[in-house]
Every structure is written in C-alpha cells, then in structure tokens.
Design a protein around this motif. Structure first.
Motif, PDB file in Angstrom:
ATOM      1  N   THR A  33       4.942  75.735  55.867  1.00 20.38           N
ATOM      2  CA  THR A  33       4.782  74.330  55.512  1.00 20.38           C
ATOM      3  C   THR A  33       6.076  73.629  55.885  1.00 20.38           C
ATOM      4  OG1 THR A  33       3.289  74.870  53.702  1.00 20.38           O
ATOM      5  CG2 THR A  33       4.322  72.692  53.650  1.00 20.38           C
ATOM      6  N   THR A  39       4.357  80.167  53.847  1.00 19.29           N
ATOM      7  CA  THR A  39       3.310  79.915  52.848  1.00 19.29           C
ATOM      8  C   THR A  39       2.331  81.066  52.888  1.00 19.29           C
ATOM      9  OG1 THR A  39       1.972  78.705  54.452  1.00 19.29           O
ATOM     10  CG2 THR A  39       3.455  77.406  53.084  1.00 19.29           C
ATOM     11  N   SER A  50       1.780  73.507  65.774  1.00 19.99           N
ATOM     12  CA  SER A  50       1.391  72.466  64.823  1.00 19.99           C
ATOM     13  C   SER A  50       0.032  71.914  65.249  1.00 19.99           C
ATOM     14  CB  SER A  50       2.447  71.350  64.786  1.00 19.99           C
ATOM     15  OG  SER A  50       2.624  70.792  66.076  1.00 19.99           O
ATOM     16  N   THR A  51      -0.538  71.082  64.400  1.00 19.80           N
ATOM     17  CA  THR A  51      -1.826  70.453  64.696  1.00 19.80           C
ATOM     18  C   THR A  51      -1.567  69.055  65.235  1.00 19.80           C
ATOM     19  OG1 THR A  51      -2.871  71.684  62.913  1.00 19.80           O
ATOM     20  CG2 THR A  51      -4.035  69.728  63.706  1.00 19.80           C
ATOM     21  N   GLY A  83       1.228  71.659  57.509  1.00 16.79           N
ATOM     22  CA  GLY A  83       0.870  73.071  57.641  1.00 16.79           C
ATOM     23  C   GLY A  83       0.938  73.477  59.101  1.00 16.79           C
ATOM     24  N   PRO A  89       2.571  81.729  58.747  1.00 17.59           N
ATOM     25  CA  PRO A  89       2.168  80.370  58.344  1.00 17.59           C
ATOM     26  C   PRO A  89       3.303  79.715  57.562  1.00 17.59           C
ATOM     27  CG  PRO A  89       0.941  82.022  57.088  1.00 17.59           C
ATOM     28  CD  PRO A  89       1.826  82.759  58.042  1.00 17.59           C
ATOM     29  N   ARG A 120       3.801  86.390  63.456  1.00 16.81           N
ATOM     30  CA  ARG A 120       3.154  85.084  63.270  1.00 16.81           C
ATOM     31  C   ARG A 120       3.173  84.780  61.772  1.00 16.81           C
ATOM     32  NH1 ARG A 120      -1.797  83.072  66.813  1.00 16.81           N
ATOM     33  NH2 ARG A 120      -0.068  82.537  68.140  1.00 16.81           N
ATOM     34  N   ASN A 124      -1.272  82.703  53.569  1.00 17.03           N
ATOM     35  CA  ASN A 124      -2.202  82.446  54.689  1.00 17.03           C
ATOM     36  C   ASN A 124      -3.121  81.295  54.361  1.00 17.03           C
ATOM     37  OD1 ASN A 124      -1.308  84.373  56.483  1.00 17.03           O
ATOM     38  ND2 ASN A 124      -2.570  85.971  55.560  1.00 17.03           N
ATOM     39  N   ARG A 125      -3.244  80.397  55.332  1.00 17.43           N
ATOM     40  CA  ARG A 125      -4.138  79.257  55.171  1.00 17.43           C
ATOM     41  C   ARG A 125      -5.523  79.648  55.638  1.00 17.43           C
ATOM     42  NH1 ARG A 125      -2.393  75.312  58.993  1.00 17.43           N
ATOM     43  NH2 ARG A 125      -1.323  76.935  60.053  1.00 17.43           N
ATOM     44  N   GLU A 147       2.389  76.976  61.980  1.00 11.93           N
ATOM     45  CA  GLU A 147       2.598  78.409  62.138  1.00 11.93           C
ATOM     46  C   GLU A 147       3.782  78.607  63.076  1.00 11.93           C
ATOM     47  OE1 GLU A 147      -0.894  81.407  62.202  1.00 11.93           O
ATOM     48  OE2 GLU A 147      -0.447  80.880  64.286  1.00 11.93           O
TER      49      GLU A 147
END
Length: 158
Positions: A111, A154, A52-53, A98, A109, A107, A156-157, A100
């Motif tokens: 949500t 989701t 996560s961010t 968002g 992606p 891997r 690919n971001r 991963e």
C-alpha cells in the motif's frame, strides 16, 4: 559498490544520462520480466519494479524504480529524471494506493503512502545517499516538490 555502480552514480547528474536512461526504461522492464525481477536497472543500483493500476485505464502499469528500504517497507521517489512534470505512476498511486512490487524476484503486495513534512525529508535524504543525482533532479525540475512514497507490505489483495 562496484566501480561501474560508482561511475553510474556520478553520471546520473548529467542531462544526457537522464535522457538516455529514460529511453532505456522499456528495455529495463523487459530484462526485469525475463529475470523475474532479479535484474533491474542492469543491477547497478537497488531497484524494484512497481506495478500500479492506471488511474484512467484501470490496467496494470509497471515501472522500474530505485528504492531504499525503510523497515519492512520500500521508499521510492517520483523524480522523473528531473523533468518538470511528475511521472504517471505517481498519479496512479494517488488514485489507487494498492500496488505490487517485485524485489529481487519476490512479488509483494503493498500500500502506497505519500510522505510529507519531516518524514519526507528524512526519507529523501536516504534516497539521495543511494542516488545522489536526486538533488540535481530537484533543481532541473524547477523546484517542484518531487513526491516521495513509502510502499508498505500488505496482506494479499483479492
């Protein structure tokens, strides 16, 4: 399930086990990186690595988590081994949904959506089937509601 997996699930209720496992998380992250996500939680329970961010730093933060599948999505819980505070990754997902996941070397992606109400209860029961100690963690956490997240794939971001 292997005998070691069965033993691990029984030991999961013990406070000393949770403390020991919290200390082993950095080693688990390393093993996950070295095996490209193929071996996480020492292969004892279904585990993914959530990246996560960071809500404040903006940097990627990775955490190994037990999961259960729900259709094409993955369900995880912010149990924090039964501590009274939530794990940081739950705040990260609420700020930046968002993310991963690394699952068995893939891997993906995703949500994140925090689930509530009847859906949360249904998914919590599925998580308890996989890791029965989650019930103990709720008691140990002093009754705080432990957040459950559904991680849906989701596109690919960028």
């Amino acid at each position: 399930m292997t005998a070691l997996g069965s033993l691990t699930r029984r030991l999961g209720h013990q406070q000393w086990f949770a403390t020991t496992m919290r200390l082993l998380v950095p080693a688990d992250r390393l093993v996950g990186r070295l095996t490209k996500g193929r071996v996480v939680a020492f292969g004892l329970v279904p585990t993914l690595v959530l990246t996560s961010t960071g809500r404040r730093s903006g940097k990627p933060r990775s955490n190994p988590l037990v999961y259960v599948p729900d259709g094409d999505a993955y369900v995880v819980i912010g149990s924090n081994w039964g501590q009274r505070h939530q794990p940081s990754w739950t705040f990260n997902l609420m700020a930046h949904p968002g993310a991963e996941v690394d699952v068995k070397g893939r891997r993906i992606p995703v949500t994140a959506e925090q689930v509530t109400g009847e859906e949360r209860e249904r998914l919590f029961q599925r998580l308890v089937q996989e890791w029965p100690a989650y019930r103990t963690y709720v008691e140990r956490a002093g009754g705080r509601e432990i957040k459950v997240f559904r991680l849906a794939p989701t596109a690919n971001r960028s």
